[in-house]
Design an enzyme around this catalytic site. Structure first.
Site, PDB file in Angstrom:
ATOM      1  N   ASP A   1      43.211  34.311  41.704  1.00  0.00           N
ATOM      2  CA  ASP A   1      43.024  35.091  42.922  1.00  0.00           C
ATOM      3  C   ASP A   1      44.340  35.711  43.375  1.00  0.00           C
ATOM      4  OD1 ASP A   1      44.071  32.481  43.553  1.00  0.00           O
ATOM      5  OD2 ASP A   1      43.875  33.074  45.644  1.00  0.00           O
ATOM      6  N   GLU A   2      44.239  36.696  44.217  1.00  0.00           N
ATOM      7  CA  GLU A   2      45.373  37.296  44.921  1.00  0.00           C
ATOM      8  C   GLU A   2      46.566  37.584  44.011  1.00  0.00           C
ATOM      9  OE1 GLU A   2      44.505  35.480  49.352  1.00  0.00           O
ATOM     10  OE2 GLU A   2      45.672  34.289  47.955  1.00  0.00           O
TER      11      GLU A   2
END
Length: 533
Positions: free
Chosen positions: A339-340
């Protein structure tokens, strides 16, 4: 998994928060039932107060009085695992009751009887049947795991303190979803194995069967790795706010895995990549594209760090780290984050995740990743964990729906419902609010089987409630933010859809208050739950 913020003005965001706060104030003004710790909950029978709600429960006749002569019985030849379940249950019952409750072999006679029946109907692999009559209580299941869950139900049928009577009747029960999880982040703030073991006990009581541990992030690396020792020795020496951090030895990790397994809680470890890696980059300059190690990080920003996708040394690193972790972890899953990764170009991200997923497979495990993997190329069988919310862009949701349609199971962790670090209301001191406020009612009032349009219930592996610790540094704050919302997760994961409903649930939740108090859990007393006696 915390700061994918919608594009809206600060004024609009504050206005939404104030609106929720005003609604909470109006609720609190309605009467006794709305005041924290005040009001009178509905009078429930012990069967009606069970949480999570069972598939079926029928009261019938007098029950069984648990007293000084009560024993816990295992059938002859039932095996070491059944005996272990019986010993654990006896220990759990001794503490509040003050009774000796010896474990004896032989299925005949009265007491608390454990019974394995491979042909038991309506219970599956994790379910059970509980029958209470004046001569004893019989727990029946196909597996020792089912017997363990039966034992946790039995604990709720007895008083919080002292001996008592198990009401007469019968329960038949089995879970809705096979994956019922909680996650704790020990990377932002370090927590000891002993604290995590306490959480395992709390999870197991409510039939939560998976603990996802976020072991690494920008702020700290929390597990010793023999092939890369500075990860823990140096990368583990920091945390949010500049504290000393810490890490677990391999033996401590093994101890946690074994402790959880005895309670039928599987451990899913997470090594986040290719982002959220500043602690690793600070520990080893060679993992950086420019060969220069950054300083250790103690803030809470995300998305600024990335492994060097073009270096072969990067893939030697993840192979060795994941290989050691796979050897330590008997469960089927390794979580690789994903993620991210805002500092990793999209093409590089996809190429990296291809190779990382292949490493997981080579070590005999199944990939779990946050739902951003759907924008790349999920490997066959990879599990996606969805942490979006009501304001997540439609295109992002569409990719998740398409991945589910292609056969990738989903774990649902919607941030505006199950993120335990979101504030309850405007007065909550720990926690964040980027996904909005998450009062107890909101954490419960949704249906995992219909949550994502286009995703059938059959594609949902289960649900998980993550607890991120950017603002949480103590056990008291951890448990305040987790409870009672964790019980929403437990019921959503276990109980049949037809049993769900806020009005009944809030009374059953209130009935758990004394049990939470007895465990010294400083839980949030939601104003719309009638906690009063």
């Amino acid at each position: 998994m915390r700061v994918l913020r919608p594009r809206r003005t600060l004024a609009a965001f504050l206005g939404a928060l104030l609106a929720v706060g005003a609604a909470s104030s109006c609720t609190a003004a309605r009467g006794d039932d709305a005041r924290p710790g005040g009001g009178r909950r509905a009078a429930l029978t012990p069967f009606e107060a069970l949480l999570p709600a069972p598939v079926s429960a029928r009261a019938a006749g007098p029950g069984y009085e648990v007293g000084p002569g009560t024993v816990v019985r295992t059938p002859w030849g039932s095996g070491e695992e059944v005996r272990r379940v019986a010993e654990l249950l006896a220990g759990q019952l001794r503490r509040p009751s003050g009774l000796p409750l010896p474990v004896v072999d032989g299925g005949g006679g009265g007491g608390i009887r454990l019974r394995i029946d491979a042909r038991a109907e309506g219970v599956g692999e994790e379910g059970y049947r509980l029958e209470s009559r004046p001569d004893g209580v019989t727990l029946t299941a196909r597996t020792p795991e089912g017997l363990f869950h039966a034992g946790q139900t039995l604990r709720q049928l007895l008083p919080v303190a002292g001996p008592g009577t198990v009401p007469g009747g019968e329960i038949t029960d089995a879970p809705r979803f096979g994956y019922r999880g909680a996650m704790v982040d020990v990377a932002r703030h370090f927590f000891t194995v002993e604290q995590v073991k306490r959480y395992v006990d709390q999870l197991a009581l409510y039939k939560v069967n998976t603990l996802h541990v976020h072991l690494t992030d920008d702020q700290g690396w929390r597990l010793a790795v023999d092939s890369w020792p500075r990860l823990a020795e140096y990368g583990g020496g920091s945390e949010v706010g500049g504290g000393p951090g810490g890490h677990w030895t391999k033996d401590e990790y093994r101890e946690l895995v074994a402790y959880a397994a005895e309670r039928y809680v599987d451990l899913v470890p997470e090594i986040d990549m290719p982002g959220h890696v500043n602690a690793a980059l600070a520990s080893y300059p060679e993992l950086n594209c420019d060969g220069k190690a950054p300083e250790r990080y103690t803030g809470i920003k995300v998305g600024f760090s990335s492994l060097c996708v073009g270096k072969e040394r990067t893939y030697e690193f993840i192979d060795q780290v994941l290989g050691e972790l796979a050897e330590l972890t008997p469960g089927r899953y390794l979580h690789i984050g994903g993620d991210e990764a805002h500092s990793t170009p999209a093409a590089d991200y996809a190429a990296f995740m291809d190779r990382a997923q292949a490493v997981v497979a080579r070590h005999g495990k199944t990939v779990v990743a946050w739902h951003q993997l759907a924008a790349a190329r999920p490997a066959p069988g990879a599990v996606l964990q969805y942490w979006g919310h009501d304001r997540t862009p439609a295109a992002e949701k569409d990719r998740v729906v398409a991945a589910a349609g292609a056969g990738h199971p989903l774990i649902l962790s919607p941030a505006d419902r199950l993120y335990l670090d979101m504030k309850y209301d405007l007065t909550t001191k720990p926690g964040l609010a980027w996904a909005g406020l998450v009062p107890v009612k909101k954490s419960y009032s949704w249906n995992p089987g219909t949550y994502l349009p286009g995703v059938p219930e059959s594609a949902v592996l289960g649900v998980e409630a993550p607890l991120w610790t950017e603002t949480i540094a103590t056990r008291a704050d951890w448990e305040f933010m987790a409870f009672p919302r964790l019980l929403s997760l437990a019921e959503l994961g276990w109980s049949p859809a037809g049993a769900l409903g806020w009005e009944a649930y809030r009374n059953r939740l209130a009935a758990q208050g004394p049990r939470l108090d007895a465990q010294d859990i400083p839980f949030y007393r939601a104003p719309d739950v009638p906690w009063g006696q």
